[in-house]
Design a protein around this motif. Structure first.
Motif, mmCIF file in Angstrom:
data_model
loop_
_atom_site.group_PDB
_atom_site.id
_atom_site.type_symbol
_atom_site.label_atom_id
_atom_site.label_comp_id
_atom_site.label_asym_id
_atom_site.label_seq_id
_atom_site.Cartn_x
_atom_site.Cartn_y
_atom_site.Cartn_z
ATOM 1 N N ASN A 228 0.740 -1.218 0.003
ATOM 2 C CA ASN A 228 0.064 0.087 0.034
ATOM 3 C C ASN A 228 0.800 1.256 -0.069
ATOM 4 O O ASN A 228 1.249 1.661 1.140
ATOM 5 N N ARG A 229 1.150 1.816 -1.191
ATOM 6 C CA ARG A 229 2.152 2.873 -1.274
ATOM 7 C C ARG A 229 1.387 4.065 -0.635
ATOM 8 O O ARG A 229 2.054 5.122 -0.330
ATOM 9 N N LEU A 230 0.094 4.230 -0.717
ATOM 10 C CA LEU A 230 -0.491 5.190 -0.208
ATOM 11 C C LEU A 230 -0.333 5.614 1.484
ATOM 12 O O LEU A 230 -0.007 6.650 1.848
ATOM 13 N N TRP A 231 -0.437 4.375 2.216
ATOM 14 C CA TRP A 231 -0.098 4.542 3.496
ATOM 15 C C TRP A 231 1.591 5.097 3.548
ATOM 16 O O TRP A 231 1.894 5.829 4.474
ATOM 17 N N GLN A 232 2.563 4.439 3.082
ATOM 18 C CA GLN A 232 3.569 4.998 3.126
ATOM 19 C C GLN A 232 3.887 6.706 2.762
ATOM 20 O O GLN A 232 4.430 7.486 3.419
ATOM 21 N N GLN A 233 3.085 7.154 1.673
ATOM 22 C CA GLN A 233 3.092 8.586 1.432
ATOM 23 C C GLN A 233 2.363 9.197 2.478
ATOM 24 O O GLN A 233 2.596 10.474 2.600
ATOM 25 N N MET A 234 1.332 8.871 3.051
ATOM 26 C CA MET A 234 0.824 9.316 4.008
ATOM 27 C C MET A 234 1.481 9.657 5.210
ATOM 28 O O MET A 234 1.653 10.626 6.007
ATOM 29 N N ALA A 235 2.448 8.561 5.552
ATOM 30 C CA ALA A 235 3.467 8.764 6.523
ATOM 31 C C ALA A 235 4.245 9.659 6.564
ATOM 32 O O ALA A 235 5.024 10.263 7.707
ATOM 33 N N ASN A 236 4.818 9.826 5.221
ATOM 34 C CA ASN A 236 5.625 10.882 4.871
ATOM 35 C C ASN A 236 4.953 12.270 4.685
ATOM 36 O O ASN A 236 5.659 13.379 4.396
ATOM 37 N N ARG A 237 3.526 12.148 4.814
ATOM 38 C CA ARG A 237 2.646 13.294 4.597
ATOM 39 C C ARG A 237 3.375 14.136 3.189
ATOM 40 O O ARG A 237 3.481 15.371 3.165
ATOM 41 N N ASP A 238 3.249 13.379 2.260
ATOM 42 C CA ASP A 238 3.600 13.784 0.787
ATOM 43 C C ASP A 238 2.719 12.712 -0.145
ATOM 44 O O ASP A 238 3.198 11.866 -0.385
ATOM 45 N N ILE A 239 1.733 13.242 -0.657
ATOM 46 C CA ILE A 239 1.089 12.522 -1.425
ATOM 47 C C ILE A 239 0.287 13.386 -2.532
ATOM 48 O O ILE A 239 -0.019 14.470 -2.234
ATOM 49 N N PRO A 240 -0.062 13.008 -3.760
ATOM 50 C CA PRO A 240 -0.327 13.739 -4.806
ATOM 51 C C PRO A 240 -1.925 13.742 -4.874
ATOM 52 O O PRO A 240 -2.433 13.276 -6.011
ATOM 53 N N ASP A 241 -2.498 14.264 -4.134
ATOM 54 C CA ASP A 241 -3.898 14.492 -4.068
ATOM 55 C C ASP A 241 -4.365 16.117 -4.557
ATOM 56 O O ASP A 241 -3.554 17.106 -3.811
ATOM 57 N N PRO A 242 -5.475 16.079 -5.192
ATOM 58 C CA PRO A 242 -5.844 17.711 -5.457
ATOM 59 C C PRO A 242 -6.423 18.467 -4.072
ATOM 60 O O PRO A 242 -6.720 17.411 -3.146
ATOM 61 N N PRO A 243 -6.389 19.654 -4.063
ATOM 62 C CA PRO A 243 -6.503 20.424 -2.625
ATOM 63 C C PRO A 243 -8.017 20.267 -2.453
ATOM 64 O O PRO A 243 -8.267 20.361 -0.962
ATOM 65 N N ASP A 244 -8.946 20.064 -2.967
ATOM 66 C CA ASP A 244 -10.224 19.643 -2.762
ATOM 67 C C ASP A 244 -10.708 18.216 -2.252
ATOM 68 O O ASP A 244 -11.779 18.208 -2.108
ATOM 69 N N THR A 245 -9.727 17.477 -1.897
ATOM 70 C CA THR A 245 -9.900 15.950 -1.648
ATOM 71 C C THR A 245 -9.804 15.652 -0.150
ATOM 72 O O THR A 245 -8.927 16.479 0.392
ATOM 73 N N ASP A 246 -10.450 14.822 0.240
ATOM 74 C CA ASP A 246 -10.247 14.304 1.647
ATOM 75 C C ASP A 246 -8.966 13.925 2.374
ATOM 76 O O ASP A 246 -8.546 14.634 3.477
ATOM 77 N N ARG A 247 -8.157 13.388 1.651
ATOM 78 C CA ARG A 247 -6.750 13.139 1.950
ATOM 79 C C ARG A 247 -5.921 14.203 2.149
ATOM 80 O O ARG A 247 -5.152 14.384 3.132
#
Length: 282
Positions: A228-247
């Motif tokens: 789950n690469r998303l959890w790793q990105q969340m842990a690093n607080r570095d994730i490619p989400d648009p500004p209007d999204t939940d994450r």
């Protein structure tokens, strides 16, 4: 609702989870709360049901469905009484169906989950969100609430109800104030994600579920591996989400509130029908 609301409270972490206890205490201050929750942790089971897997007189419901007599399609839901309500030997959706139909509440609340539930891909996977979704299918206003815990360490090393008090208070204020606002005339349910308790809440944002999804799979030495690469990105607080999204909002210390409708909206069917008529000869 002029009177105190009747509230069914459920979750997927199990009836003894601290997040549920915190919600029970907060919601009890503004309404009558009955817990209908799994008797053990049933996280990430999505919209699974136990219907047809339980038995009556040593005969499974699957075996009975060849008989169309009265009761053949009725499946028992094993449960035990609990100080907060009912501990169900089943899934969050079992609990939601039982709760909204047998108890007829004004609102169903699901949570508070230990761990955020973010992204379009997670909505039907999460037991927490699925319970709220199930209630929405039954036309009962519902709220799913989850709290980010990634990287959080409580004082005693284990999460307790105190850690969830802020999230619970937020949900209680919504349940108390929404009647008369028409909120659930416009939506079916809310998916709320709260920053972890050691982070401030910098803003309250209406969000949409992110569509960024990065699960990966490999085979290594004859064994399949899921990453789950998303959890790793969340842990690093570095994730490619648009500004209007939940994450994105949650990682910016915002309270994410996603107003949602139950699926599934049909697409424009005319082009699909034209294609299928060319492919399938009837």
């Amino acid at each position: 609702m002029d009177e105190s609301p009747e509230i069914v409270l459920t979750n997927d972490d199990g009836i003894d989870a601290p997040g549920l206890r915190a919600l029970f205490e907060a919601l009890s201050a503004i309404g009558s709360v009955t817990v209908v929750a799994p008797n053990r942790n049933r996280s990430a089971v999505g919209r699974a049901l136990s219907y047809g897997r339980t038995s009556t007189d040593d005969t499974t419901i699957d075996e009975l469905t060849v008989d169309f007599s009265e009761g053949a399609f009725t499946s028992p839901v094993p449960h035990a009484d609990h100080e907060l309500g009912y501990a169900i030997d089943g899934t969050p959706c079992d609990c939601a169906i039982v709760g909204v139909n047998a108890l007829e509440p004004d609102v169903l609340v699901s949570g508070c989950n230990a761990g955020a539930n973010l992204g379009a891909y997670s909505l039907s996977r999460s037991g927490t969100v699925s319970a709220a979704m199930e209630a929405a299918f039954h036309d009962v206003p519902s709220i799913a609430v989850s709290m980010d815990t990634l990287g959080y360490e409580s004082e005693d090393g284990e999460l307790s109800a105190v850690d969830f008090e802020r999230a619970a208070a937020i949900v209680a204020s919504i349940v108390e104030e929404y009647p008369g606002t028409g909120l659930f005339d416009r939506i079916d349910y809310l998916n709320i994600n709260v920053p972890r308790p050691d982070r401030p809440i910098e803003s309250v944002e209406i969000t949409r579920p992110t569509e960024v999804y990065e699960m990966d799979a490999t085979m290594e030495d004859g064994t399949f591996q899921l990453t789950n690469r998303l959890w790793q990105q969340m842990a690093n607080r570095d994730i490619p989400d648009p500004p209007d999204t939940d994450r994105y909002v949650l990682l910016e210390d915002g309270l994410s509130v996603s107003p949602l409708a139950v699926p599934h909206d049909a697409v424009d069917t005319e082009p699909v029908q034209a294609v299928l008529e060319d492919i399938v000869a009837v």
